[in-house]
Scaffold this active site. Structure first.
Site, short mmCIF file in Angstrom:
data_model
loop_
_atom_site.label_atom_id
_atom_site.label_comp_id
_atom_site.label_asym_id
_atom_site.label_seq_id
_atom_site.Cartn_x
_atom_site.Cartn_y
_atom_site.Cartn_z
CG ASN A 138 -6.84 -0.97 1.57
OD1 ASN A 138 -6.13 -0.60 0.63
ND2 ASN A 138 -6.34 -1.35 2.73
CB CYS A 158 -0.96 -0.01 1.18
SG CYS A 158 -2.02 -1.46 1.20
CG HIS A 184 -3.20 3.26 2.29
ND1 HIS A 184 -3.77 2.93 1.08
CD2 HIS A 184 -3.26 2.13 3.05
CE1 HIS A 184 -4.14 1.66 1.11
NE2 HIS A 184 -3.85 1.16 2.30
N1 COA Z 1 -18.35 -8.37 9.91
C1 COA Z 1 -18.69 -8.61 11.18
N2 COA Z 1 -17.81 -8.97 12.12
C2 COA Z 1 -16.53 -9.05 11.76
C3 COA Z 1 -16.10 -8.80 10.46
C4 COA Z 1 -17.08 -8.47 9.52
N3 COA Z 1 -16.76 -8.19 8.22
N4 COA Z 1 -14.77 -8.98 10.40
C5 COA Z 1 -14.37 -9.31 11.63
N5 COA Z 1 -15.43 -9.36 12.45
C6 COA Z 1 -15.42 -9.71 13.85
C7 COA Z 1 -14.22 -10.53 14.25
O1 COA Z 1 -14.45 -11.88 13.98
C8 COA Z 1 -14.09 -10.23 15.69
O2 COA Z 1 -15.03 -11.00 16.38
P1 COA Z 1 -14.68 -11.65 17.81
O3 COA Z 1 -14.38 -10.49 18.70
O4 COA Z 1 -15.91 -12.40 18.17
O5 COA Z 1 -13.49 -12.51 17.56
C9 COA Z 1 -14.51 -8.79 15.76
O6 COA Z 1 -15.31 -8.52 14.60
C10 COA Z 1 -13.35 -7.83 15.75
O7 COA Z 1 -13.89 -6.63 16.07
P2 COA Z 1 -13.00 -5.42 16.47
O8 COA Z 1 -11.84 -5.85 17.32
O9 COA Z 1 -13.88 -4.38 17.01
O10 COA Z 1 -12.46 -5.02 15.07
P3 COA Z 1 -11.59 -3.76 14.80
O11 COA Z 1 -12.17 -2.56 15.46
O12 COA Z 1 -10.16 -4.09 15.04
O13 COA Z 1 -11.80 -3.56 13.24
C11 COA Z 1 -10.63 -3.88 11.22
C12 COA Z 1 -11.36 -4.55 12.36
C13 COA Z 1 -10.05 -4.96 10.33
C14 COA Z 1 -11.60 -3.04 10.44
C15 COA Z 1 -9.50 -3.02 11.80
O14 COA Z 1 -8.75 -3.76 12.69
C16 COA Z 1 -8.60 -2.46 10.75
O15 COA Z 1 -9.01 -1.72 9.88
N6 COA Z 1 -7.31 -2.77 10.84
C17 COA Z 1 -6.33 -2.24 9.93
C18 COA Z 1 -6.43 -3.00 8.67
C19 COA Z 1 -5.74 -2.29 7.58
O16 COA Z 1 -5.63 -1.08 7.56
N7 COA Z 1 -5.28 -3.07 6.64
C20 COA Z 1 -4.72 -2.60 5.45
C21 COA Z 1 -3.36 -2.11 5.65
S1 COA Z 1 -2.85 -1.53 4.11
#
Ligand code: COA
Length: 308
Positions: free
Chosen positions: A264, A111, A234
């Site tokens: 993304n 990215c 990004h």
């Molecule tokens: N729909 C519903 N639930 C989902 C889900 C979806 N699409 N994807 C994951 N979950 C669940 C998980 O299974 C987890 O459940 P659990 O607690 O029962 O295990 C829970 O949601 C995780 O929630 P939370 O910890 O609140 O998620 P988050 O606030 O960390 O958000 C992301 C998740 C992925 C959106 C976030 O971590 C993120 O954006 N991270 C950076 C990713 C990124 O930038 N990547 C690209 C880099 S270039």
């Protein structure tokens, strides 16, 4: 150094996939996706669309905007982590379709790809026989596990390109880095075919990385990040963008956000956001424009431009 982005161009896949569309096939919800990531819809490639075809469209649009023809281009840098083939490089296919025979290579910096390509292209420019074209392009849907809700709702396809020429603008400062010890958090595991991501671990590091890298690019130019006119980060997650911008002292009205409509798109995201900002009249001559990307590796790259 003297640098003007004389033309910007975008390629968007035809198919728009909304959160409601994903609700129908995955255990997820519009509310979860919007509140956790900021994404409302994204664009996914159809079978007739490829990384090369997106690159061709974006580069053609950028060249048209610059008033340049493909035969004038001195070098082509194509940033992607989703090449159509491993051999040859995707720039070869894109250049062939465009009628270009200049030097080219593919650049893989996840990215951070577009900003890395921009800084690389700026380095080539002073001795290039013609304008340098850089394009960030992805067809991430080909490496997504469409049954994995933790990644399938976030990533998307598209391309953004820029024509680089000497001119009234400037590359004022840049920063780039890699911490390869973090690579397990976002990878296609060896032997695998799909993206695996520990979103929480990436999230925890992303804000600090953007703040440090964007801050370093500004510091090298002798400019406070808070004095930046337009911030184009990004487009991975609105919470990451808001937290980073806030810590850099850049208010929301100076920050470009379009991931609600694009998701993304990795190496393409900053290029697309920059092109949309220009089309919306948000970029003016003399503006200090800060770009900052981060992603798998983990790798990051930031560049501070004075807009031509
Ligand atoms: N729909 C519903 N639930 C989902 C889900 C979806 N699409 N994807 C994951 N979950 C669940 C998980 O299974 C987890 O459940 P659990 O607690 O029962 O295990 C829970 O949601 C995780 O929630 P939370 O910890 O609140 O998620 P988050 O606030 O960390 O958000 C992301 C998740 C992925 C959106 C976030 O971590 C993120 O954006 N991270 C950076 C990713 C990124 O930038 N990547 C690209 C880099 S270039």
């Amino acid at each position: 150094m003297s640098l003007a982005l004389t033309g910007l161009g975008v390629a968007a896949p035809e198919r728009v996939v909304t959160n409601a569309d994903l609700e129908a096939v995955l255990d997820t919800s519009d509310e979860w996706i919007r509140s956790r990531s900021g994404i409302r819809e994204r664009r996914w490639a159809g079978p007739h669309e490829s990384t090369a075809s997106f690159a061709v469209e974006a580069v053609a649009n950028a060249l048209k905007a610059a008033g340049r023809t493909p035969d004038e281009v001195g070098f082509l840098v194509l940033a992607t982590c989703t090449p159509d083939q491993l051999l040859p490089h995707t720039a070869a296919a894109a250049a062939d379709a465009l009628g270009m025979r200049c030097g080219s290579f593919d650049l893989h910096a996840a990215c951070a790809g577009f900003v890395t390509a921009l800084v690389t292209g700026a380095g080539l420019l002073p001795t290039s026989p013609g304008p340098v074209v850089v394009v960030g392009v992805e067809r991430l849907t080909q490496i997504l596990d469409h049954e994995d809700r933790t990644t399938a709702v976030l990533f998307a396809d598209g391309a953004g390109a820029a024509v680089l020429e000497a001119g009234d603008g400037a590359l004022l400062g840049w920063d780039a880095g890699t911490d390869g010890s973090l690579r397990p958090f976002l990878e296609i595991p060896p032997g695998g075919q799909h993206i695996h991501m520990d979103g929480g671990e990436v999230f925890r590091r992303a804000v600090r990385i953007v703040v440090d890298s964007a801050g370093a690019a500004c510091a090298r130019a002798g400019i406070a990040a808070a004095d930046v006119d337009v911030f184009v980060p990004h487009q991975a997650n609105t919470r990451i963008i808001e937290a980073a911008a806030s810590r850099l002292g850049i208010p929301a009205e100076r920050t470009v956000v379009n991931l609600d409509r694009w998701g993304n798109t990795s190496a393409a995201s900053i290029a697309i956001a920059l092109a949309e900002a220009e089309a919306a009249g948000r970029l003016h001559a003399g503006d200090r424009v800060l770009l900052s990307g981060f992603g798998a590796g983990m790798t990051w790259a930031s560049a501070l431009l004075r807009w031509a």
